[in-house]
Enzyme design. Structure first.
Site, PDB file in Angstrom:
ATOM      1  N   ALA A  67      35.704  35.385  39.056  1.00 56.22           N
ATOM      2  CA  ALA A  67      36.914  35.009  39.789  1.00 56.22           C
ATOM      3  C   ALA A  67      37.606  36.285  40.248  1.00 56.22           C
ATOM      4  O   ALA A  67      37.432  37.353  39.650  1.00 56.22           O
ATOM      5  CB  ALA A  67      37.828  34.203  38.883  1.00 56.22           C
ATOM      6  N   GLY A 112      33.302  34.105  35.943  1.00 57.01           N
ATOM      7  CA  GLY A 112      33.056  32.953  36.812  1.00 57.01           C
ATOM      8  C   GLY A 112      31.720  33.045  37.549  1.00 57.01           C
ATOM      9  O   GLY A 112      31.154  32.014  37.925  1.00 57.01           O
ATOM     10  N   GLU A 115      29.360  31.614  35.205  1.00 54.88           N
ATOM     11  CA  GLU A 115      29.639  30.173  35.057  1.00 54.88           C
ATOM     12  C   GLU A 115      29.069  29.371  36.228  1.00 54.88           C
ATOM     13  O   GLU A 115      28.503  28.294  36.034  1.00 54.88           O
ATOM     14  CB  GLU A 115      31.154  29.962  34.933  1.00 54.88           C
ATOM     15  N   GLU A 135      35.629  37.697  30.357  1.00 57.88           N
ATOM     16  CA  GLU A 135      37.062  37.386  30.504  1.00 57.88           C
ATOM     17  C   GLU A 135      37.910  37.976  29.392  1.00 57.88           C
ATOM     18  O   GLU A 135      39.046  38.391  29.605  1.00 57.88           O
ATOM     19  CB  GLU A 135      37.267  35.854  30.536  1.00 57.88           C
TER      20      GLU A 135
HETATM   21  N1  CAA Z   1      37.688  40.399  41.252  1.00 65.10           N
HETATM   22  C1  CAA Z   1      38.128  41.170  42.269  1.00 65.10           C
HETATM   23  N2  CAA Z   1      37.587  42.349  42.585  1.00 65.10           N
HETATM   24  C2  CAA Z   1      36.543  42.778  41.840  1.00 65.10           C
HETATM   25  C3  CAA Z   1      36.031  42.022  40.766  1.00 65.10           C
HETATM   26  C4  CAA Z   1      36.646  40.773  40.483  1.00 65.10           C
HETATM   27  N3  CAA Z   1      36.207  39.976  39.502  1.00 65.10           N
HETATM   28  N4  CAA Z   1      35.029  42.711  40.198  1.00 65.10           N
HETATM   29  C5  CAA Z   1      34.890  43.852  40.910  1.00 65.10           C
HETATM   30  N5  CAA Z   1      35.810  43.893  41.906  1.00 65.10           N
HETATM   31  C6  CAA Z   1      36.020  44.953  42.901  1.00 65.10           C
HETATM   32  C7  CAA Z   1      36.604  46.214  42.256  1.00 65.10           C
HETATM   33  O1  CAA Z   1      38.006  46.081  42.108  1.00 65.10           O
HETATM   34  C8  CAA Z   1      36.215  47.263  43.273  1.00 65.10           C
HETATM   35  O2  CAA Z   1      37.088  47.184  44.383  1.00 65.10           O
HETATM   36  P1  CAA Z   1      37.917  48.503  44.895  1.00 65.10           P
HETATM   37  O3  CAA Z   1      36.818  49.410  45.354  1.00 65.10           O
HETATM   38  O4  CAA Z   1      38.753  47.954  45.978  1.00 65.10           O
HETATM   39  O5  CAA Z   1      38.638  49.014  43.719  1.00 65.10           O
HETATM   40  C9  CAA Z   1      34.840  46.786  43.745  1.00 65.10           C
HETATM   41  O6  CAA Z   1      34.781  45.392  43.431  1.00 65.10           O
HETATM   42  C10 CAA Z   1      33.693  47.495  43.055  1.00 65.10           C
HETATM   43  O7  CAA Z   1      33.861  47.350  41.640  1.00 65.10           O
HETATM   44  P2  CAA Z   1      33.896  48.603  40.618  1.00 65.10           P
HETATM   45  O8  CAA Z   1      34.371  49.814  41.331  1.00 65.10           O
HETATM   46  O9  CAA Z   1      34.648  48.168  39.421  1.00 65.10           O
HETATM   47  O10 CAA Z   1      32.340  48.726  40.326  1.00 65.10           O
HETATM   48  P3  CAA Z   1      31.685  49.334  38.999  1.00 65.10           P
HETATM   49  O11 CAA Z   1      30.237  49.477  39.327  1.00 65.10           O
HETATM   50  O12 CAA Z   1      32.418  50.546  38.530  1.00 65.10           O
HETATM   51  O13 CAA Z   1      31.876  48.201  37.880  1.00 65.10           O
HETATM   52  C11 CAA Z   1      31.838  45.939  37.028  1.00 65.10           C
HETATM   53  C12 CAA Z   1      31.245  46.973  38.018  1.00 65.10           C
HETATM   54  C13 CAA Z   1      31.455  46.324  35.617  1.00 65.10           C
HETATM   55  C14 CAA Z   1      31.207  44.601  37.390  1.00 65.10           C
HETATM   56  C15 CAA Z   1      33.374  45.900  37.182  1.00 65.10           C
HETATM   57  O14 CAA Z   1      33.683  45.748  38.551  1.00 65.10           O
HETATM   58  C16 CAA Z   1      34.016  44.758  36.442  1.00 65.10           C
HETATM   59  O15 CAA Z   1      34.147  44.804  35.229  1.00 65.10           O
HETATM   60  N6  CAA Z   1      34.474  43.696  37.161  1.00 65.10           N
HETATM   61  C17 CAA Z   1      35.185  42.603  36.590  1.00 65.10           C
HETATM   62  C18 CAA Z   1      34.246  41.597  35.951  1.00 65.10           C
HETATM   63  C19 CAA Z   1      35.025  40.509  35.224  1.00 65.10           C
HETATM   64  O16 CAA Z   1      35.708  40.758  34.263  1.00 65.10           O
HETATM   65  N7  CAA Z   1      34.900  39.270  35.690  1.00 65.10           N
HETATM   66  C20 CAA Z   1      35.575  38.155  35.125  1.00 65.10           C
HETATM   67  C21 CAA Z   1      36.693  37.750  36.023  1.00 65.10           C
HETATM   68  S1  CAA Z   1      37.731  36.535  35.284  1.00 65.10           S
HETATM   69  C22 CAA Z   1      36.964  35.061  35.547  1.00 65.10           C
HETATM   70  O17 CAA Z   1      35.917  34.990  36.141  1.00 65.10           O
HETATM   71  C23 CAA Z   1      37.706  33.869  35.018  1.00 65.10           C
HETATM   72  C24 CAA Z   1      36.925  32.621  35.016  1.00 65.10           C
HETATM   73  O18 CAA Z   1      36.258  32.293  34.053  1.00 65.10           O
HETATM   74  C25 CAA Z   1      36.999  31.728  36.128  1.00 65.10           C
END
Ligand code: CAA
Length: 261
Positions: A67, A112, A115, A135
């Site tokens: 998400a 998500g 999921e 999450e």
């Molecule tokens: N939402 C929005 N933007 C996201 C994103 C997300 N879930 N995941 C990554 N991005 C964006 C980053 O912010 C970044 O954008 P900017 O360049 O504008 O800053 C771009 O994508 C590239 O990401 P990273 O620079 O972070 O890339 P990385 O290779 O260093 O790391 C990663 C990769 C480990 C996947 C890291 O991006 C990360 O941890 N992302 C979040 C993953 C996460 O926690 N997802 C769960 C979301 S909550 C959810 O899904 C709730 C539910 O159950 C419905």
């Protein structure tokens, strides 16, 4: 042709491919992305020539990082409830679609993202795929079925470990847990997925549609009720032209051509 901004929607050899196309945000699911995928699935439903769906992510890095975290800043309970309901609507649309859906996991499938992949029928991972219910790391819990579908797929022991720790596992580990069907080398990934999907598209559509419903619905019912459902389904499939084609092809020693009738 249908117009989309955040996904690419293509049809080829009976297979519809939906590609999440926000690589700059690792294909994170905003509400707009979700709604576009749901719209594409409605087209799949209406198109008799499409027998299999592949859901994947653009680029080499991610299926989907989940998400959209940026949209969560200052999120209140009502907005979070809506976010959960919107994602669930997509997952249910994937599960209820009367055609098999393959998640082609080409990199991160987190939160998500995982999921949604779990709401698909089959999961094919590339060697660089990385999966997790992450999450917890932002102080949240899965909201699109992660506490439920993950548990049903891999069992409580490992589901709790993944949900509580938020750790990210690699493709091989996911295969060992039964979370993905197979792992494919990255350089052969797209062609292997398409080949697998095309083969699935040749299978009898009525039989697949009834089997999918039975496996999904039966998991929630008692064995007794589920076996009764199976007998009903068996009767329905037996009345299809496809069965007669399959039997004739077997006797005539040729490849069957199923029509989904
Ligand atoms: N939402 C929005 N933007 C996201 C994103 C997300 N879930 N995941 C990554 N991005 C964006 C980053 O912010 C970044 O954008 P900017 O360049 O504008 O800053 C771009 O994508 C590239 O990401 P990273 O620079 O972070 O890339 P990385 O290779 O260093 O790391 C990663 C990769 C480990 C996947 C890291 O991006 C990360 O941890 N992302 C979040 C993953 C996460 O926690 N997802 C769960 C979301 S909550 C959810 O899904 C709730 C539910 O159950 C419905």
């Amino acid at each position: 042709m249908m117009e989309f901004k955040y996904i690419i929607y293509e049809k080829n050899e009976g297979v519809a491919t939906i590609t999440l196309n926000r690589p700059e945000a690792l294909n994170a699911f905003s509400e707009e992305v979700i709604n576009e995928v749901i719209r594409a699935l409605e087209d799949v439903k209406a198109d008799e020539n499409i027998r299999v769906v592949v859901l994947t992510g653009a680029g080499e890095k991610a299926f989907s990082a989940g998400a959209d975290i940026k949209a969560m800043k200052g999120m209140n309970a009502l907005k979070a409830r809506k976010l959960s309901q919107t994602g669930e609507k997509l997952c249910v649309a994937l599960e209820n679609l009367e055609k098999p859906v393959i998640a082609a996991i080409n990199g991160y499938a987190l939160g998500g993202g995982l999921e949604v992949a779990m709401a698909c029928d089959l999961r094919i991972a590339s060697e660089n795929a990385r999966m997790g219910q992450t999450e917890i790391n932002i102080g949240l819990i899965p909201g699109w079925g992660g506490t439920q579908r993950l548990t049903r797929l891999i069992g409580m022991t490992k589901a709790k470990e993944l949900v509580f720790t938020g750790k990210i596992i690699d493709a091989k580990t996911a295969e060992q847990l039964g979370l993905v069907n197979m792992v494919v080398p990255q350089d052969k990934f797209r062609e292997t997925v398409q080949q697998f999907a095309v083969e699935l598209a040749q299978k009898a559509p009525v039989a697949i549609k009834v089997a999918k419903a039975l496996i999904n619905k039966g998991a929630e019912a008692s064995l007794d009720a589920a076996l009764a459902l199976e007998s009903e389904g068996f009767g329905v499939v037996a009345s299809s032209e496809d069965l007669q084609e399959g039997v004739s092809a077997f006797i005539e020693k040729r490849k069957p051509v199923f029509k989904g009738k």
